[in-house]
Design a protein around this motif. Structure first.
Motif: not given
Length: 145
Positions: A80-103
């Protein structure tokens, strides 16, 4: 891997985290699908919906493992910890792209979300006993050296 003893609070958080993952997986397949698609980085060469479905399958497997596979809780926590590391680029992309999601509809909210991921990584390792397992390995290596 040997079975690591965990406290009641660790077990509580392991099960809570597992339930959180199962609920997130359900969101992947249903009512939060568009939100999860907004987090898929544009540089991933796969259809965003496919990525959301595949990651949802992984999330439900990891969530169920955290709740029910107590004999393999250390391995589940590490996975699970490895999974969280692997999906972290998605969180970064949401920030960099200014995507509105999950409120998360402001740069400040998206930035704060980035600091939550290390907390999830820590909780998955701590609650599963993986941190204790790594400490035992380290002590064993030091005794041999």
């Amino acid at each position: 891997m040997e079975n690591i003893k965990t406290s009641k609070s660790q077990n509580f958080f392991r099960i809570l985290l597992g339930i959180f993952m199962i609920m997130a997986a359900i969101g992947h397949f249903t009512f939060q699908r568009a939100d999860f698609q907004a987090q898929v980085p544009n540089w991933i060469p796969l259809d965003k919906d496919l990525v959301v479905i595949l990651s949802g399958i992984v999330e439900i497997a990891l969530g169920l493992s955290m709740v029910f596979l107590t004999k393999y809780k250390v391995q589940a926590g590490i996975a699970l910890a490895v999974f969280y590391v692997l999906v972290f680029p998605g969180n970064i992309a949401q920030y960099l792209n200014g995507s509105n999601a999950f409120g998360l509809d402001t740069d400040q909210a998206r930035l704060m979300r980035l600091f939550f991921q290390p907390v999830l990584i820590f909780v998955s390792l701590w609650s599963s006993g993986a941190i204790g397992f790594f400490r035992k390995i380290k002590r064993g290596e030091e005794a041999k050296g």
